[in-house]
Design a protein around this motif. Sequence first.
Motif, short mmCIF file in Angstrom:
data_model
loop_
_atom_site.label_atom_id
_atom_site.label_comp_id
_atom_site.label_asym_id
_atom_site.label_seq_id
_atom_site.Cartn_x
_atom_site.Cartn_y
_atom_site.Cartn_z
N ASP A 32 28.58 -51.04 45.04
CA ASP A 32 27.69 -50.47 46.06
C ASP A 32 28.40 -50.22 47.40
O ASP A 32 27.91 -50.64 48.46
N MET A 60 24.70 -62.24 42.78
CA MET A 60 25.34 -61.52 43.90
C MET A 60 24.96 -62.23 45.20
O MET A 60 23.83 -62.15 45.64
N ASP A 150 17.36 -50.58 47.99
CA ASP A 150 18.55 -49.77 48.19
C ASP A 150 18.52 -48.94 49.48
O ASP A 150 18.48 -47.70 49.45
N GLU A 198 17.33 -44.67 42.11
CA GLU A 198 17.64 -45.63 43.17
C GLU A 198 18.81 -45.11 44.00
O GLU A 198 19.31 -44.01 43.76
N GLN A 243 26.16 -45.70 36.23
CA GLN A 243 25.39 -46.18 37.38
C GLN A 243 26.11 -45.70 38.63
O GLN A 243 27.21 -46.12 38.92
N HIS A 245 26.20 -45.54 42.48
CA HIS A 245 25.74 -45.94 43.82
C HIS A 245 26.87 -45.56 44.77
O HIS A 245 27.92 -46.20 44.76
N HIS A 260 31.34 -47.03 42.17
CA HIS A 260 31.91 -48.17 41.46
C HIS A 260 31.98 -47.92 39.96
O HIS A 260 31.24 -47.13 39.41
N ARG A 272 31.42 -55.28 38.63
CA ARG A 272 31.87 -53.91 38.89
C ARG A 272 33.04 -53.85 39.88
O ARG A 272 33.37 -54.85 40.50
#
Length: 295
Positions: A32, A60, A150, A198, A243, A245, A260, A272
């Motif tokens: 991210d 996380m 997000d 997202e 994914q 981001h 990522h 990631r």
Amino acid sequence: NNTKKDIKIEQQTVQTKLHNNNPVIRHIRTADPSAHVWKDGKVWMYTSHDMEDAVNYDSMDGYHAFSSTDMINWKDHGEVLHSKDISWGAIGWMWAPTAIYKNNKYYLIYPHSVKGSKDDMRCGVAVSDVPEGPFKDLGWIEGVEGQWLDPCVFTDGDGKTYLYWGVREPKVARLKDNLLELAEKPRTIEYGNTNFFEASYMHKRNGKYYFSYNAGLGGFYGMADNPYGPFEYKGAINPKQRQDHHSVVNYRGQNYFFYHWQNWNGGSKFSRNVAIEYLYYNEDGTIKKIYATNE
Ligand code: FUB
């Protein structure tokens, strides 16, 4: 000060090296990336911190700050905010951060679960006098709650700051200067499609506003003449990413796309690594598709 020629040579060097250098952060797992060029002339990025053998996003637990002057060599400034230092928050659940320079200070704005309820996420606000932190939590933005918030903060040329956020339905509202309150009722963003999942992101180039996001399978975007939209749907930026981001910066005349990977060196969707690609625009302002060097 670099001459124009020096800068060109430096950019060419980066161009040949950039792909080989992905993922750019290898000693820890990061995701991210929120990339910025701050007033010290360096590129900074703030990232989520994934765990090596994570099986969920619950572990996380904080954010790292990294700086660079060449996109190749990144200095890790360490952990700049940890979940244990957020009085209202759960341990872990420190998801995708965004950052902004305002009021002569640096802010991180981040989605984080409140104590006792992982599904009740808020948009935390933390502040530091310097880009490398540490950041001190100030509380959350009233009126912004849910899961997978997000957030993305964007300041326009007139100094007005906007918050973009949401899952499945993107929202936007102007923020008050204290960044802790919305200045207006949130609006749902119209973007000419229904594939938003997202990771809202906003950047501006040549007077055009680019609203981009993760559709669950790839990064997509739309363009408008103002920060609220409606945005004219333009299709994929990063079509093959499972994914996406992302964030975008222009550094010394070159545009870059930060995102990522999920599969480097035993990685997974919970473990990631941040990577960077060049980003190019067409003459009409649309974005040329990124061919991510890996997933
Ligand atoms: O990093 C946790 C979540 O995964 C983020 O909030 C999403 O955007 C996805 O990257």
